[in-house]
Design a protein around this motif. Sequence first.
Motif, PDB file in Angstrom:
ATOM      1  N   MET A 161       6.931   4.080  -2.276  1.00 52.25           N
ATOM      2  CA  MET A 161       6.295   5.141  -1.480  1.00 52.25           C
ATOM      3  C   MET A 161       6.864   5.133  -0.063  1.00 52.25           C
ATOM      4  O   MET A 161       7.154   6.188   0.510  1.00 52.25           O
ATOM      5  N   LEU A 162       7.062   3.943   0.503  1.00 49.34           N
ATOM      6  CA  LEU A 162       7.615   3.849   1.861  1.00 49.34           C
ATOM      7  C   LEU A 162       9.007   4.478   1.929  1.00 49.34           C
ATOM      8  O   LEU A 162       9.365   5.132   2.916  1.00 49.34           O
ATOM      9  N   ARG A 203       6.349   0.047   7.610  1.00 50.48           N
ATOM     10  CA  ARG A 203       6.328  -1.379   7.280  1.00 50.48           C
ATOM     11  C   ARG A 203       5.509  -1.611   6.021  1.00 50.48           C
ATOM     12  O   ARG A 203       4.532  -0.924   5.757  1.00 50.48           O
ATOM     13  N   ARG A 204       5.911  -2.619   5.262  1.00 54.40           N
ATOM     14  CA  ARG A 204       5.136  -2.995   4.087  1.00 54.40           C
ATOM     15  C   ARG A 204       4.022  -3.943   4.518  1.00 54.40           C
ATOM     16  O   ARG A 204       4.295  -5.032   5.008  1.00 54.40           O
ATOM     17  N   MET A 205       2.787  -3.502   4.379  1.00 56.59           N
ATOM     18  CA  MET A 205       1.623  -4.341   4.688  1.00 56.59           C
ATOM     19  C   MET A 205       0.484  -3.949   3.761  1.00 56.59           C
ATOM     20  O   MET A 205       0.481  -2.835   3.221  1.00 56.59           O
ATOM     21  N   GLY A 262       1.801   6.223   2.056  1.00 53.47           N
ATOM     22  CA  GLY A 262       2.333   6.846   0.843  1.00 53.47           C
ATOM     23  C   GLY A 262       3.693   7.458   1.105  1.00 53.47           C
ATOM     24  O   GLY A 262       4.552   6.873   1.777  1.00 53.47           O
ATOM     25  N   THR A 263       3.896   8.676   0.617  1.00 49.42           N
ATOM     26  CA  THR A 263       5.178   9.374   0.810  1.00 49.42           C
ATOM     27  C   THR A 263       5.225  10.106   2.149  1.00 49.42           C
ATOM     28  O   THR A 263       6.186  10.826   2.412  1.00 49.42           O
ATOM     29  N   GLY A 264       4.173   9.978   2.937  1.00 54.72           N
ATOM     30  CA  GLY A 264       4.195  10.566   4.278  1.00 54.72           C
ATOM     31  C   GLY A 264       3.741  12.008   4.341  1.00 54.72           C
ATOM     32  O   GLY A 264       4.122  12.736   5.262  1.00 54.72           O
ATOM     33  N   LEU A 265       2.883  12.431   3.411  1.00 53.48           N
ATOM     34  CA  LEU A 265       2.402  13.821   3.428  1.00 53.48           C
ATOM     35  C   LEU A 265       1.696  14.167   4.741  1.00 53.48           C
ATOM     36  O   LEU A 265       1.806  15.274   5.251  1.00 53.48           O
ATOM     37  N   LEU A 266       0.991  13.174   5.286  1.00 53.02           N
ATOM     38  CA  LEU A 266       0.238  13.417   6.517  1.00 53.02           C
ATOM     39  C   LEU A 266       1.188  13.554   7.709  1.00 53.02           C
ATOM     40  O   LEU A 266       1.040  14.468   8.538  1.00 53.02           O
ATOM     41  N   GLY A 267       2.178  12.676   7.771  1.00 58.69           N
ATOM     42  CA  GLY A 267       3.150  12.744   8.867  1.00 58.69           C
ATOM     43  C   GLY A 267       3.914  14.054   8.863  1.00 58.69           C
ATOM     44  O   GLY A 267       4.291  14.571   9.920  1.00 58.69           O
ATOM     45  N   VAL A 294       3.315   5.415  12.993  1.00 54.94           N
ATOM     46  CA  VAL A 294       3.706   4.160  12.361  1.00 54.94           C
ATOM     47  C   VAL A 294       2.987   4.096  11.017  1.00 54.94           C
ATOM     48  O   VAL A 294       1.762   4.210  10.966  1.00 54.94           O
ATOM     49  N   GLY A 295       3.750   3.950   9.928  1.00 57.78           N
ATOM     50  CA  GLY A 295       3.125   3.941   8.605  1.00 57.78           C
ATOM     51  C   GLY A 295       3.195   2.571   7.953  1.00 57.78           C
ATOM     52  O   GLY A 295       4.206   1.870   8.083  1.00 57.78           O
ATOM     53  N   ILE A 296       2.116   2.198   7.281  1.00 55.39           N
ATOM     54  CA  ILE A 296       2.150   0.974   6.464  1.00 55.39           C
ATOM     55  C   ILE A 296       1.699   1.330   5.043  1.00 55.39           C
ATOM     56  O   ILE A 296       0.909   2.261   4.838  1.00 55.39           O
ATOM     57  N   ASP A 297       2.200   0.568   4.084  1.00 56.57           N
ATOM     58  CA  ASP A 297       1.821   0.788   2.690  1.00 56.57           C
ATOM     59  C   ASP A 297       2.230  -0.447   1.906  1.00 56.57           C
ATOM     60  O   ASP A 297       3.130  -1.182   2.309  1.00 56.57           O
TER      61      ASP A 297
END
Length: 216
Positions: free
Chosen positions: A90-91, A104-106, A65-70, A82-85
């Motif tokens: 959102m990325l 990355r978009r996945m 998503g928008t990276g709230l967790l990161g 490493v984030g995927i969405d």
Amino acid sequence: MSGWLDEVYSAEGDTTRLKELYDEWAGAYDEHLTRIGYLSPSVLAAMVGQEIPRGDEAVLDAGVGTGLLGAMLHPAGYANLVGIDLSEGMLAMAEARNTYRELRRMTLGERLDFPDDHFAGAVSCGVFTGGHAPAEGFEEIVRVVRPGGHFVATITDEHLPGGSFGEKMASLEHRGGWRHVRTSERFVALPGADEDFAHLSQVYVFEITASGAANG
Ligand SMILES: C[S@@+](CC[C@H](N)C(=O)[O-])C[C@H]1O[C@@H](n2cnc3c(N)ncnc32)[C@H](O)[C@@H]1O
């Protein structure tokens, strides 16, 4: 705001529709979710700290998503997120936070473009829920996280135990792909939202028990 929740929860796993909706919602997502007291990233981050070692090893955020967790994990010492969405919108918001090493978009439910046993652990918040990622998405998490690594994820109640998430969780356990370690208390993920969205959520922790080669 409820309009957005209505739309994304009724997308019924139609990834094209879901991608369009999240692309449009991305710019206002953080403000909307903050306003209704979105609790899941905080509960999840607390549990990640107990299960996945901090440091420089790669940790996957599936459905970043928008990276709230990161925004919580990175300052706490997770240096290689490493984030995927599936949503580029959102990325782009996550990119702006500067807390992910790679974005990355996945699509969860399809094959992920990572080697077997690549990650030390994986997290996923608000993604294995109604109308979003399918239970099949668990298979690739199990393949790309190394044996001994943990997967820490919110899973909403409505699909448990008889629903598709419950079935897939049990079959992975039975097959020796992962081992259920613990589950959080139930909590209301969106306490300030309309009653329709008063889903009960839980954070599940699994330990990956087989090499990706066996799981692929
Ligand atoms: C409710 S948001 C959660 C985002 C973030 N993890 C958080 O807690 O704020 C759900 C996210 O999952 C993504 N998503 C939904 N289905 C997906 C799928 N099949 N594969 C990858 N991402 C997906 C959406 O694009 C969206 O960014």
